[in-house]
Design a protein around this motif. Structure first.
Motif, PDB file in Angstrom:
ATOM      1  N   UNK A   1      -1.542  -8.588  -7.530  1.00  0.00           N
ATOM      2  CA  UNK A   1      -2.806  -7.854  -7.549  1.00  0.00           C
ATOM      3  C   UNK A   1      -3.486  -7.872  -6.180  1.00  0.00           C
ATOM      4  N   UNK A   2      -3.001  -8.694  -5.292  1.00  0.00           N
ATOM      5  CA  UNK A   2      -3.590  -8.821  -3.966  1.00  0.00           C
ATOM      6  C   UNK A   2      -2.847  -9.866  -3.171  1.00  0.00           C
TER       7      UNK A   2
ATOM      8  N   UNK B   1       3.154  -0.993  -0.142  1.00  0.00           N
ATOM      9  CA  UNK B   1       2.761  -2.284  -0.719  1.00  0.00           C
ATOM     10  C   UNK B   1       1.300  -2.237  -1.142  1.00  0.00           C
ATOM     11  N   UNK B   2       0.451  -1.696  -0.288  1.00  0.00           N
ATOM     12  CA  UNK B   2      -0.969  -1.601  -0.625  1.00  0.00           C
ATOM     13  C   UNK B   2      -1.171  -0.812  -1.917  1.00  0.00           C
ATOM     14  N   UNK B   3      -0.416   0.279  -2.061  1.00  0.00           N
ATOM     15  CA  UNK B   3      -0.524   1.105  -3.269  1.00  0.00           C
ATOM     16  C   UNK B   3      -0.067   0.342  -4.506  1.00  0.00           C
ATOM     17  N   UNK B   4       0.998  -0.457  -4.378  1.00  0.00           N
ATOM     18  CA  UNK B   4       1.497  -1.250  -5.513  1.00  0.00           C
ATOM     19  C   UNK B   4       0.461  -2.279  -5.960  1.00  0.00           C
TER      20      UNK B   4
ATOM     21  N   UNK C   1      -1.477  -2.388  -9.680  1.00  0.00           N
ATOM     22  CA  UNK C   1      -1.492  -3.587 -10.518  1.00  0.00           C
ATOM     23  C   UNK C   1      -2.925  -4.011 -10.835  1.00  0.00           C
ATOM     24  N   UNK C   2      -3.802  -3.920  -9.836  1.00  0.00           N
ATOM     25  CA  UNK C   2      -5.200  -4.292 -10.035  1.00  0.00           C
ATOM     26  C   UNK C   2      -5.902  -3.425 -11.056  1.00  0.00           C
TER      27      UNK C   2
END
Length: 374
Positions: free
Chosen positions: A314-315, A339-342, A346-347
């Motif tokens: 989530x981060x 990666x940032x989008x993934x 998830x968040x």
């Protein structure tokens, strides 16, 4: 069905995370079962807010953190309002509420929102607060913790009948709409003269040493040569305002420090990365807001944060007070948009597990248990 008067007692000198939590309780607990009253120990913004919302509000102003002079008026109100339970939030409320509860024979529940060890500007003040907390803990009938990390800390001081109830959050108005987020981004960037193409490091926090914001500034200064469009945005107010501003100027980092904004979450779309650099954190409710705003998150691995943010899912979690690790994590997000989008995707699912309905139900169950209604 009988309605039981419940006094929510808090300092109320600001409208931070604890005050937002109390406001959620005041507005969402079962009105048919509980008659909610707000009690403030500082004649400040929270008392005015609850009055504006037409919530019954009492004031018991303390001149300083150890001032017991409001006790007689508090005891009088407990008797006149026939209060069945006192729910305290914060050191001032714990001290006054627990003593009043013992003398009035009214049960007391205390919620811990953060670590007392980290909440004070001086070591002496922290030691006094910890000592008083340890002395008055036996006067509580129950204790609510907003994370397991805090539960372990309070248990080590002798806390009994502990219940972990995570803070919940409602869906933020319109934040799920891409057009709304884009408009909010433009609105605030225009208002603060932040360029459209700036890479904004953002945070929402009290400007207090425990929030670790100096580490965020150090990381920004490190990255500035590689990312000349970097801009720091920190929404909030506190004793470190001038200190942080001085450090930003000294480092030559473009910045915006707009101060306290009541609906701070509305500024989130103006950010590109949300950073929580705290040295300690009870839970980090603002993380759930950042998830809804669809921001990639970098946060310190402290307190209850790892119970909210699943590492690398989530981060990105980093050690506290480590500007190199913070800079490296932000650089990774800048350079790896996939990666940032993934993390963002998830968040979007993760925040929904911390819902208000569950928090309210568990709190009501604990009230009924303490009042022997079950």
């Amino acid at each position: 069905m009988k309605s039981y008067p419940i006094l929510q007692l808090i300092g109320g000198g600001e409208v931070g995370g604890a005050e937002q939590h109390v406001l959620t309780l005041l507005q969402n607990l079962n009105f048919n079962r509980f008659n909610l009253i707000s009690g403030c120990l500082i004649d400040g913004p929270f008392a005015r807010l609850t009055e504006d919302l037409e919530i019954p509000t009492l004031r018991f102003p303390m001149n300083h953190a150890l001032d017991l002079s409001p006790l007689p008026s508090l005891l009088t109100e407990l008797r006149q309002q026939e209060v069945a339970l006192i729910h305290t939030h914060g050191s001032r409320a714990n001290l006054l509420g627990r003593l009043a509860g013992r003398w009035a024979k009214v049960p007391v529940i205390s919620t811990y929102h953060s670590s007392l060890r980290q909440d004070y500007l001086s070591r002496k003040a922290a030691l006094v607060a910890l000592g008083l907390d340890r002395l008055t803990l036996p006067l509580t009938s129950g204790i609510i913790m907003v994370s397991e990390a805090l539960a372990r800390e309070v248990a080590s001081r002798g806390g009994k009948n502990l219940r972990t109830i995570y803070n919940g959050i409602q869906p933020l108005s319109q934040m799920g709409d891409e057009t709304y987020r884009r408009n909010q981004r433009q609105l605030f960037r225009d208002h603060w003269d932040i360029p459209d193409d700036a890479l904004v490091f953002g945070s929402i926090a009290r400007l207090h040493p425990t929030k670790g914001l100096e580490t965020m500034i150090e990381a920004a200064a490190t990255l500035l040569p590689s990312f000349p469009k970097l801009h720091v945005l920190i929404v909030g107010e506190g004793p470190l305002h001038s200190t942080l501003e001085g450090k930003l100027k000294e480092a030559g980092v473009p910045y915006t420090l707009p101060g306290f904004i009541p609906t701070a979450y509305q500024t989130l779309p103006a950010m590109d990365i949300f950073i929580l650099p705290s040295l300690n954190e009870g839970m980090g409710l603002v993380l759930l807001e950042a998830m809804q705003a669809q921001l990639p998150i970098v946060a310190t691995r402290v307190g209850g944060v790892p119970e909210v943010i699943r590492e690398d899912q989530d981060g990105i979690l980093i050690p506290p007070a480590d500007s190199h690790a913070l800079a490296e994590a932000c650089q990774t997000l800048f350079n790896q948009p996939l990666l940032a989008k993934q993390l963002v995707q998830s968040g979007l699912t993760r925040w929904q597990t911390f819902n208000i309905e569950q928090m309210i139900q568990k709190t009501e169950n604990f009230y009924e248990e303490i009042l022997c209604l079950k």
